[in-house]
Design an enzyme around this catalytic site. Sequence first.
Site, PDB file in Angstrom:
ATOM      1  N   ASP A   1     -21.560 -11.691 -17.285  1.00 39.57           N
ATOM      2  CA  ASP A   1     -21.934 -12.407 -16.060  1.00 39.57           C
ATOM      3  C   ASP A   1     -23.052 -11.631 -15.370  1.00 39.57           C
ATOM      4  OD1 ASP A   1     -20.106 -14.665 -14.289  1.00 39.57           O
ATOM      5  OD2 ASP A   1     -21.769 -13.641 -13.305  1.00 39.57           O
TER       6      ASP A   1
ATOM      7  N   THR B   1     -21.555 -25.979 -13.851  1.00 36.22           N
ATOM      8  CA  THR B   1     -22.434 -27.156 -13.832  1.00 36.22           C
ATOM      9  C   THR B   1     -22.087 -27.979 -12.592  1.00 36.22           C
ATOM     10  OG1 THR B   1     -20.855 -28.352 -15.229  1.00 36.22           O
ATOM     11  CG2 THR B   1     -22.712 -27.346 -16.339  1.00 36.22           C
TER      12      THR B   1
ATOM     13  N   ALA C   1       1.598 -40.538  -7.275  1.00 41.19           N
ATOM     14  CA  ALA C   1       0.773 -41.006  -6.161  1.00 41.19           C
ATOM     15  C   ALA C   1       0.630 -39.877  -5.143  1.00 41.19           C
ATOM     16  CB  ALA C   1       1.419 -42.229  -5.523  1.00 41.19           C
TER      17      ALA C   1
ATOM     18  N   CYS D   1     -13.298 -30.404 -10.721  1.00 43.45           N
ATOM     19  CA  CYS D   1     -13.669 -31.137 -11.934  1.00 43.45           C
ATOM     20  C   CYS D   1     -13.754 -32.639 -11.738  1.00 43.45           C
ATOM     21  CB  CYS D   1     -12.673 -30.829 -13.046  1.00 43.45           C
ATOM     22  SG  CYS D   1     -12.579 -29.077 -13.387  1.00 43.45           S
TER      23      CYS D   1
ATOM     24  N   ARG E   1     -11.771 -26.494  -3.517  1.00 43.92           N
ATOM     25  CA  ARG E   1     -12.942 -27.363  -3.704  1.00 43.92           C
ATOM     26  C   ARG E   1     -12.523 -28.838  -3.750  1.00 43.92           C
ATOM     27  NH1 ARG E   1     -15.861 -24.508  -8.660  1.00 43.92           N
ATOM     28  NH2 ARG E   1     -13.739 -23.761  -9.029  1.00 43.92           N
TER      29      ARG E   1
HETATM   30  C1  UGA Z   1      -8.669 -31.355 -14.696  1.00 46.48           C
HETATM   31  C2  UGA Z   1      -8.104 -31.883 -16.034  1.00 46.48           C
HETATM   32  O1  UGA Z   1      -6.710 -32.196 -15.883  1.00 46.48           O
HETATM   33  C3  UGA Z   1      -8.283 -30.858 -17.136  1.00 46.48           C
HETATM   34  O2  UGA Z   1      -7.836 -31.383 -18.381  1.00 46.48           O
HETATM   35  C4  UGA Z   1      -9.774 -30.524 -17.238  1.00 46.48           C
HETATM   36  O3  UGA Z   1     -10.020 -29.520 -18.219  1.00 46.48           O
HETATM   37  C5  UGA Z   1     -10.258 -30.010 -15.913  1.00 46.48           C
HETATM   38  O4  UGA Z   1     -10.037 -31.014 -14.905  1.00 46.48           O
HETATM   39  C6  UGA Z   1     -11.735 -29.712 -16.059  1.00 46.48           C
HETATM   40  O5  UGA Z   1     -12.509 -30.659 -16.268  1.00 46.48           O
HETATM   41  O6  UGA Z   1     -12.123 -28.535 -16.139  1.00 46.48           O
HETATM   42  P1  UGA Z   1      -7.748 -29.700 -12.784  1.00 46.48           P
HETATM   43  O7  UGA Z   1      -8.909 -30.178 -11.970  1.00 46.48           O
HETATM   44  O8  UGA Z   1      -7.476 -28.250 -12.870  1.00 46.48           O
HETATM   45  O9  UGA Z   1      -7.895 -30.232 -14.313  1.00 46.48           O
HETATM   46  O10 UGA Z   1      -6.434 -30.345 -12.164  1.00 46.48           O
HETATM   47  P2  UGA Z   1      -5.480 -31.593 -12.445  1.00 46.48           P
HETATM   48  O11 UGA Z   1      -4.116 -31.092 -12.700  1.00 46.48           O
HETATM   49  O12 UGA Z   1      -6.063 -32.532 -13.422  1.00 46.48           O
HETATM   50  O13 UGA Z   1      -5.472 -32.290 -10.999  1.00 46.48           O
HETATM   51  C7  UGA Z   1      -6.661 -32.866 -10.446  1.00 46.48           C
HETATM   52  C8  UGA Z   1      -6.349 -33.597  -9.166  1.00 46.48           C
HETATM   53  O14 UGA Z   1      -5.589 -34.768  -9.414  1.00 46.48           O
HETATM   54  C9  UGA Z   1      -5.539 -32.789  -8.159  1.00 46.48           C
HETATM   55  O15 UGA Z   1      -6.073 -33.016  -6.865  1.00 46.48           O
HETATM   56  C10 UGA Z   1      -4.126 -33.341  -8.265  1.00 46.48           C
HETATM   57  O16 UGA Z   1      -3.375 -33.214  -7.105  1.00 46.48           O
HETATM   58  C11 UGA Z   1      -4.434 -34.795  -8.572  1.00 46.48           C
HETATM   59  N1  UGA Z   1      -3.337 -35.482  -9.290  1.00 46.48           N
HETATM   60  C12 UGA Z   1      -3.020 -35.116 -10.554  1.00 46.48           C
HETATM   61  C13 UGA Z   1      -2.653 -36.511  -8.650  1.00 46.48           C
HETATM   62  O17 UGA Z   1      -2.934 -36.858  -7.486  1.00 46.48           O
HETATM   63  N2  UGA Z   1      -1.657 -37.165  -9.338  1.00 46.48           N
HETATM   64  C14 UGA Z   1      -1.321 -36.821 -10.611  1.00 46.48           C
HETATM   65  O18 UGA Z   1      -0.430 -37.469 -11.183  1.00 46.48           O
HETATM   66  C15 UGA Z   1      -2.016 -35.777 -11.233  1.00 46.48           C
END
Ligand code: UGA
Length: 442
Positions: free
Chosen positions: A30, A86, A255, A263, A331
């Site tokens: 880094d 990115t 929900a 992401c 974020r």
């Molecule tokens: C997400 C993807 O799940 C990963 O597979 C991916 O690698 C990652 O983005 C990325 O692109 O790097 P992440 O952002 O860490 O992972 O978190 P998630 O668990 O997917 O949750 C994302 C958002 O959706 C959170 O705000 C969570 O509260 C919300 N969520 C998730 C819901 O509101 N309901 C759900 O049933 C699941």
Amino acid sequence: MRIAMIGTGYVGLVSGACLSQFGIDVVCVDKDRDKIDGLNRGELPIFEPGLDTLMANNVSAGRLIFSTDLPPAVDKADAVFIAVGTPSRRGDGHADLSHVFDAAKEIAAALNGYTVVATKSTVPVGTSDEVERIIGSLRPDAEFDVVSNPEFLREGSAISDFMRPDRVIIGTESKRAGEVMGHIYRPLYLIETPVLFTTRPTAELIKYAANGFLATKITFINQIANLCEKVGADVQDVARGIGLDGRIGPKFLHAGPGYGGSCFPKDMLALARTAQEAGNPLRIVETVIEINNTRKRQMAERIIDACGGSVQGKTIAILGLTFKPNTDDIRNAPSLDILPALQAAGASLRAFDPKGMEEAKEILTGIHWCGGAYESMNGADALAILTEWNEFRALDFDRIKSLLKKPVMVDLRNIYNPREMAEAGIQYFCIGRSDMNRKAGL
Ligand code: UGA
């Protein structure tokens, strides 16, 4: 096998640590000297369960090294992973690829012998072609292949997502590069992880399509939750009822206040943008983005409604600031929309989050920061739960009632049972289960 991992953000650190656990020699590079100095002292720039131990073990085994010096790391590497950020470009929603291209230029200058250059950062379709063009034009003599190898790590469970993934995607048409990548991921073959070889553009699109689909699934159940409230149905049961259909599946049907994080919001914008430029707009994706943005703002209204239609001069206790539990990342968290909207409506806020307060303090102002869940409730008019941290799942109802001026709880993550709350004498507002509130006479 030697690997250089360029970028020690979330993806680079977790991937670097996990690959070193496979027995591979990994140098994480880094430009940020403070970050590298910290890592060399054993200090992690992010919170991720299990990462500290994994890193410490591999550092002491001599397989994991942190450095600001890119050329020697790339010179000796069989494979170089680009895992730099990115972010969304200001103004147009496109992914900002300047860090990826800068890394490609530096890698080009240092290549020595056949090397695979793998893009792990989430990059729009065509970026790996551009990385190949940059390296090829700077080093026509170099022997290399560019591969797309997207990551699917979730914050909070990134290590198990890496070690026991649903699949590994390798975008390359080069047999030689395919063999190197196959060798790197061999430990996963042993646990029968499906490894899918595709073209580079296909691999790049798989990543966006996966995040796009998941964000759409969440938004779908959020809209169904709204409908449940109108027609007296229970969204948890609807989710269970549809999730048992193997074609739908039970995951990502919780929900809540809208998806956030580093992401989904950024990748949805980039996907919509790519599709528009390709002359094939994705109307579903565009609609999901709009609905999710509106939803986060609407959540403040729910809290205001639960407080009798006005929060002017009232104090609200806020539990949870991060976009999900087990991370310190705020974020694009719903809290960043909800808290300022409550303040604008005249509320004073007392907030607590187990890991996210340091980051939150840099963005949110005028909040009374508290040292624990119960401290935040002290003298507040209502309590709102924004993130489903485990430590908020078993709060003492009597203590809540004794601390709050009125026993009002708004649970944006549905972690409590409406009937139990009614029995405990707490006025409970949740998502997509208003029928229960009605039946309970609330
Ligand atoms: C997400 C993807 O799940 C990963 O597979 C991916 O690698 C990652 O983005 C990325 O692109 O790097 P992440 O952002 O860490 O992972 O978190 P998630 O668990 O997917 O949750 C994302 C958002 O959706 C959170 O705000 C969570 O509260 C919300 N969520 C998730 C819901 O509101 N309901 C759900 O049933 C699941």
